[in-house]
Enzyme design. Structure first.
Site, PDB file in Angstrom:
ATOM      1  N   SER A  64      32.409  30.942  41.907  1.00  0.00           N
ATOM      2  CA  SER A  64      32.586  30.485  40.648  1.00  0.00           C
ATOM      3  C   SER A  64      33.443  31.579  39.777  1.00  0.00           C
ATOM      4  CB  SER A  64      31.204  30.183  40.078  1.00  0.00           C
ATOM      5  OG  SER A  64      30.494  29.445  40.617  1.00  0.00           O
ATOM      6  N   GLN A  65      33.620  31.041  38.598  1.00  0.00           N
ATOM      7  CA  GLN A  65      34.524  31.835  37.728  1.00  0.00           C
ATOM      8  C   GLN A  65      33.636  32.984  37.166  1.00  0.00           C
ATOM      9  OE1 GLN A  65      36.448  29.619  34.678  1.00  0.00           O
ATOM     10  NE2 GLN A  65      36.916  31.303  33.217  1.00  0.00           N
TER      11      GLN A  65
END
Ligand code: SAH
Length: 213
Positions: A64-65
């Site tokens: 994930s970012q």
């Protein structure tokens, strides 16, 4: 598996980016400053590790970012010693953030390849989640329930009832709900039957999948 001053410098910049986007929880920011995110990705993609972007890992999944990890972690309001269930172990980066926050982490991954790889890797770099499970996150982990907090790190087409049921009263569930994009949603369990719901805007996740391969 090296972590250099250059990597640490890049992480400081990443912390500033995440802060500028609105995350202020000191524990969360300290975890991002500390965890060598480049080691959670293939070494040939090291240059991408400290950009605020999601990135492909194995089995068509993504890490994930960083902003998203920070935002979800902040919404959880983790206290040391809490029992936290994560759905979607993936690279283990979010797991590591929860460990840094002092949580007892239980995490479920449905892709066997990732489960095996990440289990080994987290041990190698010194993180000790309580329990990593190869299974189906829609079901949660009834054997270990209830949990203080639950975090879902894949896009959920709907809110799985078992996850709501496995939350302690006072507990928080953070889950991105919907198809593409998802709405980041927080449920706070007010009593056995009552949940308060709050929404926090659009995010994009790989979908939470129903059938194990
Ligand atoms: N927390 C991860 C995010 C990985 S992306 C990280 O920090 O890297 C989402 C992950 O959820 C993927 O690894 C995917 O395989 C997993 N996933 C998808 N559906 C799932 C399900 N039903 N149960 C458990 N994990 C699931």
């Amino acid at each position: 598996m090296k972590d250099t001053f250059r990597h640490q410098g890049k992480r400081k910049q990443l912390v500033e980016i995440v802060k500028a986007k609105g995350v202020s929880d000191e524990g969360v920011l300290a975890a991002i400053a500390k965890i060598p995110r480049h080691l959670f990705m293939d070494s040939s993609f090291e240059d991408h590790a400290y950009q605020d972007k999601a990135f492909p890992i194995a089995a068509e999944q993504t890490i994930s970012q960083p902003f998203t990890v920070a935002f979800q972690s902040e919404l959880l309001q983790v206290q040391p010693g809490e029992k936290i269930l994560e759905i979607g172990t993936g690279s283990g980066y979010q797991t590591a953030v929860l460990c840094e926050l002092g949580a007892k982490v239980y995490s479920i991954e449905r892709q066997q390849e990732l489960y095996v790889k990440t289990k080994r890797f987290l041990t190698q770099i010194g993180y000790r989640p309580k329990y990593l499970n190869f299974g189906d996150g829609y079901k949660g982990l009834p054997t270990y329930a209830p949990f203080d907090k639950i975090i879902v790190t894949a896009g959920a087409p709907f809110v799985p009832n078992p996850l709501l049921a496995q939350l302690k009263v006072g507990g928080r569930l953070v889950i991105p709900v919907g198809d593409d994009p998802q709405i980041m949603t927080l449920f706070i369990r007010k009593s056995a039957k009552e949940f308060e719901k709050k929404e926090f805007g659009e995010f994009r996740f790989v979908p939470m999948l129903e059938d194990k391969n």
